[in-house]
Design a protein around this motif. Sequence first.
Motif, PDB file in Angstrom:
ATOM      1  N   ARG A  17      21.561  71.016  36.074  1.00 24.91           N
ATOM      2  CA  ARG A  17      23.007  71.012  36.263  1.00 24.91           C
ATOM      3  C   ARG A  17      23.546  72.273  35.603  1.00 24.91           C
ATOM      4  O   ARG A  17      23.438  72.474  34.398  1.00 24.91           O
ATOM      5  CB  ARG A  17      23.668  69.764  35.695  1.00 24.91           C
ATOM      6  N   ILE A  18      24.111  73.144  36.486  1.00 24.67           N
ATOM      7  CA  ILE A  18      24.524  74.465  36.039  1.00 24.67           C
ATOM      8  C   ILE A  18      26.005  74.456  35.711  1.00 24.67           C
ATOM      9  O   ILE A  18      26.831  74.061  36.544  1.00 24.67           O
ATOM     10  CB  ILE A  18      24.217  75.500  37.145  1.00 24.67           C
ATOM     11  N   ALA A  27      27.436  61.951  26.875  1.00 25.99           N
ATOM     12  CA  ALA A  27      28.619  62.786  27.091  1.00 25.99           C
ATOM     13  C   ALA A  27      28.549  63.542  28.414  1.00 25.99           C
ATOM     14  O   ALA A  27      29.551  64.083  28.882  1.00 25.99           O
ATOM     15  CB  ALA A  27      28.783  63.761  25.930  1.00 25.99           C
ATOM     16  N   MET A  28      27.342  63.629  29.002  1.00 22.39           N
ATOM     17  CA  MET A  28      27.169  64.304  30.304  1.00 22.39           C
ATOM     18  C   MET A  28      26.131  63.508  31.080  1.00 22.39           C
ATOM     19  O   MET A  28      25.465  62.624  30.543  1.00 22.39           O
ATOM     20  CB  MET A  28      26.648  65.740  30.114  1.00 22.39           C
ATOM     21  N   ASP A  29      25.965  63.876  32.345  1.00 24.39           N
ATOM     22  CA  ASP A  29      24.932  63.280  33.200  1.00 24.39           C
ATOM     23  C   ASP A  29      23.568  63.357  32.495  1.00 24.39           C
ATOM     24  O   ASP A  29      23.080  64.452  32.206  1.00 24.39           O
ATOM     25  CB  ASP A  29      24.927  64.085  34.513  1.00 24.39           C
ATOM     26  N   PRO A  30      22.932  62.210  32.197  1.00 27.53           N
ATOM     27  CA  PRO A  30      21.672  62.266  31.451  1.00 27.53           C
ATOM     28  C   PRO A  30      20.462  62.650  32.310  1.00 27.53           C
ATOM     29  O   PRO A  30      19.425  63.004  31.766  1.00 27.53           O
ATOM     30  CB  PRO A  30      21.494  60.837  30.927  1.00 27.53           C
ATOM     31  N   ASN A  31      20.579  62.571  33.631  1.00 23.83           N
ATOM     32  CA  ASN A  31      19.384  62.787  34.445  1.00 23.83           C
ATOM     33  C   ASN A  31      19.285  64.204  34.994  1.00 23.83           C
ATOM     34  O   ASN A  31      18.925  64.431  36.156  1.00 23.83           O
ATOM     35  CB  ASN A  31      19.308  61.738  35.564  1.00 23.83           C
ATOM     36  N   ALA A  32      19.639  65.144  34.139  1.00 28.04           N
ATOM     37  CA  ALA A  32      19.546  66.553  34.525  1.00 28.04           C
ATOM     38  C   ALA A  32      19.254  67.385  33.281  1.00 28.04           C
ATOM     39  O   ALA A  32      19.534  66.962  32.159  1.00 28.04           O
ATOM     40  CB  ALA A  32      20.861  67.018  35.145  1.00 28.04           C
ATOM     41  N   LEU A  33      18.680  68.548  33.524  1.00 26.17           N
ATOM     42  CA  LEU A  33      18.572  69.539  32.465  1.00 26.17           C
ATOM     43  C   LEU A  33      19.807  70.432  32.620  1.00 26.17           C
ATOM     44  O   LEU A  33      19.994  71.067  33.666  1.00 26.17           O
ATOM     45  CB  LEU A  33      17.266  70.322  32.617  1.00 26.17           C
ATOM     46  N   HIS A  34      20.648  70.440  31.612  1.00 26.04           N
ATOM     47  CA  HIS A  34      21.903  71.193  31.692  1.00 26.04           C
ATOM     48  C   HIS A  34      21.682  72.641  31.266  1.00 26.04           C
ATOM     49  O   HIS A  34      21.019  72.899  30.266  1.00 26.04           O
ATOM     50  CB  HIS A  34      22.967  70.535  30.804  1.00 26.04           C
ATOM     51  N   ILE A  35      22.251  73.549  32.066  1.00 26.74           N
ATOM     52  CA  ILE A  35      22.131  74.977  31.721  1.00 26.74           C
ATOM     53  C   ILE A  35      23.477  75.661  31.809  1.00 26.74           C
ATOM     54  O   ILE A  35      24.221  75.445  32.778  1.00 26.74           O
ATOM     55  CB  ILE A  35      21.188  75.739  32.694  1.00 26.74           C
ATOM     56  N   TRP A  36      23.742  76.467  30.813  1.00 24.94           N
ATOM     57  CA  TRP A  36      24.900  77.351  30.811  1.00 24.94           C
ATOM     58  C   TRP A  36      24.352  78.778  30.871  1.00 24.94           C
ATOM     59  O   TRP A  36      24.112  79.397  29.820  1.00 24.94           O
ATOM     60  CB  TRP A  36      25.718  77.159  29.527  1.00 24.94           C
ATOM     61  N   PRO A  37      24.096  79.300  32.069  1.00 25.98           N
ATOM     62  CA  PRO A  37      23.468  80.618  32.171  1.00 25.98           C
ATOM     63  C   PRO A  37      24.519  81.715  32.050  1.00 25.98           C
ATOM     64  O   PRO A  37      25.552  81.652  32.720  1.00 25.98           O
ATOM     65  CB  PRO A  37      22.859  80.608  33.578  1.00 25.98           C
ATOM     66  N   ARG A  38      24.260  82.686  31.182  1.00 26.55           N
ATOM     67  CA  ARG A  38      25.271  83.719  30.948  1.00 26.55           C
ATOM     68  C   ARG A  38      24.668  85.129  30.977  1.00 26.55           C
ATOM     69  O   ARG A  38      25.016  85.983  30.162  1.00 26.55           O
ATOM     70  CB  ARG A  38      25.978  83.464  29.606  1.00 26.55           C
ATOM     71  N   GLY A  39      23.747  85.342  31.872  1.00 26.36           N
ATOM     72  CA  GLY A  39      23.204  86.696  32.014  1.00 26.36           C
ATOM     73  C   GLY A  39      22.175  86.996  30.951  1.00 26.36           C
ATOM     74  O   GLY A  39      21.012  86.658  31.103  1.00 26.36           O
ATOM     75  N   MET A  40      22.574  87.593  29.853  1.00 26.36           N
ATOM     76  CA  MET A  40      21.612  87.963  28.818  1.00 26.36           C
ATOM     77  C   MET A  40      21.331  86.827  27.828  1.00 26.36           C
ATOM     78  O   MET A  40      20.561  86.995  26.890  1.00 26.36           O
ATOM     79  CB  MET A  40      22.070  89.208  28.053  1.00 26.36           C
TER      80      MET A  40
END
Lengths: 451, 451
Positions: B82-83, B203-216
């Motif tokens: 989950r992005i 606090a969030m969807d538990p059935n996903a790996l959460h990612i906050w991708p920010r380039g570097m």
Amino acid sequence: MNNNDVSIIGAGLIGSLLGIFLQKRGLSVSVYEKRPDLRLPEYAPEGRSINMALSDRGWKAIDELGLRSLVEPYAIPMYGRRIHDEHGDTTFLPYGKENQAIYSISRGKFNHMLVDEAEKNGVQMKFDHHCKEINITDTSIVVQNPDGSTEKNTPGVIIGADGAYSSLRDAMQHQTRLNYTQEYISHGYKELSIPPTKEGEYAMDPNALHIWPRGMFMLIALPNPDKSFTCTLFLPFEGAKVCFAKINDRKDLDTVFKTYFDDAYALMPDLAQQYFDNPTSSLINVECYPWLANKSMLIGDACHAMVPFFGQGMNCGFEDCYILDGLLEKYGATSWELVFEKFQKIRKKDTDAISKMARDNFTEMRDSVANPKFLVRKKIEAKLHELYPNEWIPLYTMVTFSDMKYADAYAQGKLQDEIMDRVMDDPTILQNYQQLNYEEIIRQVDTARMV
Amino acid sequence: MNNNDVSIIGAGLIGSLLGIFLQKRGLSVSVYEKRPDLRLPEYAPEGRSINMALSDRGWKAIDELGLRSLVEPYAIPMYGRRIHDEHGDTTFLPYGKENQAIYSISRGKFNHMLVDEAEKNGVQMKFDHHCKEINITDTSIVVQNPDGSTEKNTPGVIIGADGAYSSLRDAMQHQTRLNYTQEYISHGYKELSIPPTKEGEYAMDPNALHIWPRGMFMLIALPNPDKSFTCTLFLPFEGAKVCFAKINDRKDLDTVFKTYFDDAYALMPDLAQQYFDNPTSSLINVECYPWLANKSMLIGDACHAMVPFFGQGMNCGFEDCYILDGLLEKYGATSWELVFEKFQKIRKKDTDAISKMARDNFTEMRDSVANPKFLVRKKIEAKLHELYPNEWIPLYTMVTFSDMKYADAYAQGKLQDEIMDRVMDDPTILQNYQQLNYEEIIRQVDTARMV
């Protein structure tokens, strides 16, 4: 902690020379060496010396310290390679122009002299002192004294001149984010010896580095002042027709030597005893980065151990000392962080280049020097250098008889190699190489340089 | 010395699992671990667990030992990424087909369970036993017991499952001709946590790996059974706009999180305390060869530590155990030299491949997943896989949801990448990707395979 207080680990050639440089700058230098004092008579058994090939970069550092007159009596000039074929015929291939030579010198004697000189200058040489622990964060060393007691020292800086198996580098590897690579080549080596003749003379021409190139393996010999030669046999450890794993008794040994090195064999009466008494050693290439961590830094083989086939390991380490000393001159003898940072930035690409060239030169020494095309190629290059001394400098000359940056020598060498590959592609080259258009070749160099 | 007597160094996930495999083969296994027993209540402070992503290769080894039912209650399926973009909007990107998932599991709990299981099977688990010295030549270990006394053991074989900073590998590095490389990436990481909501829910969807991708750089989060998430922040150590060196106080930290991870920030009430209490850790890649020396061998991270970005470190180590066990089945449980030799020959190219893919995947995770073209590319690949399930298997699927050799997955992935690069070169692809000629794409794969 005092910025003036420098601990060097390792009293080998680089550690001793660096000690002299730093003490002369007014710093207070201690050198810790885990081995006993190599000047003690019991330390160096007779006839077990290894020879180094001292060349221009090494001499430059020696001259800077005014030590040339001390070194010269021990150094035997070698003006070229003398190549021995399988029938005992030899060819002489000069290293450079007339009077350009590399110098055979015993590691033990040279080290002895540098240790003496370091002490004379006030360096504290501490033999039998084993660094048991190095802490990068607080720049401390726990040293075990000769009596077995330990003490903790906190010098201003620590410099690791402790060779390919450096304990400072080990500490950095475990305590910091050190990028590190060690690679062994498939070959090992064994020291052998050719004694003086019955008449007390050299058994071969002393002013050459003798090579018996045999493709996948080779023998070399360097002269000693006592009229003997120190030989080094380089063989694959295993998995080849001729390799250390397949020489298990005197018969195996005799067969190999009679087949491949018959003229040398005739000069080695106690070959078997030497062969089976002396250890087989391995050859390692070490690269790492960064070289510094906090107030500790590596120098010489500790950060760039290379294979010995360009004869540059010691010379490169001496050049390290010369360059470090120049930075201390420029930035002040206690701006260590700045000096260390500048040093590694300036030097890393050059030591990578000479490491690479040393590996490449193994192929040249054991293989190409036995090839007639290679001999013609060297002659063409020598002629080009004679006609255009600034436009065409053979790679060996740039590395050995100049102080140009190794990385620049490497780049220039690659460029010249490509041009020479094209020249040698001519199928009639062996017959016609004396009628070459040298001017045209130089024009190609100029064009390539502009690209 | 008894061939049946196996000493494993390290009671982590790999050492414990390997202990079970070997004990089940009728061998007598001791596992030496320098740390205290991780099952002791004082050992694991609350909320300081790291999550692993268990996938097919790991499950295969667990199934071989019949342990699935023990593991499952602790494992939370994550069906995709989950992005999170900078405005808090999210996109879900499935990892594979419906029901294909990787499983979030706490390293500590998993390790605890494997240690219990090993003991149940008769493995001697020796915590607080520190290997002070390993001798490769006579296969001996000097162990320091919990009472401070030392003893020397001479097992039949030694297997080093002691991780990226392996002491067996250290011993091999100093005693044998080990080729060795360690490389740190420029990024480090820090563990953080998102607690359950006031209502005691995720606090969030538990059935996903959460990612906050920010380039570097990036933040990720994996679910825990206690309804919290373990987050990992990956930043460059220094020298970038956003890096660990530039976050020195609460204000710096708040600015970074509010700017880049605002939706996560809202869920982390004690961010500052965690950030400044938790250490910043580094990420190392280790490669070496050979993995064996005499009767000692390395396994898992000890010979191939990789960066965590493909979630394969543990899975690859478990697959190591499975493969080693298969070789013991085939060649007999005490033909160690043969088994070790086969093992390293079979396995080295695969672990090199997954190490490389793990580094490559870092770029994908922190960068590409934020790119609309990347999302379309993934959709095209998923469609190709749906239409041609055997002809086109996305790289992630080959690595994560199959047991095909990593090296084959890597080669096939490269081939597919080149084809997809051409597909994505079409400037109208974002509009027209649903009208692609999929059959033509598959024909390109077939052609490339034949070359």
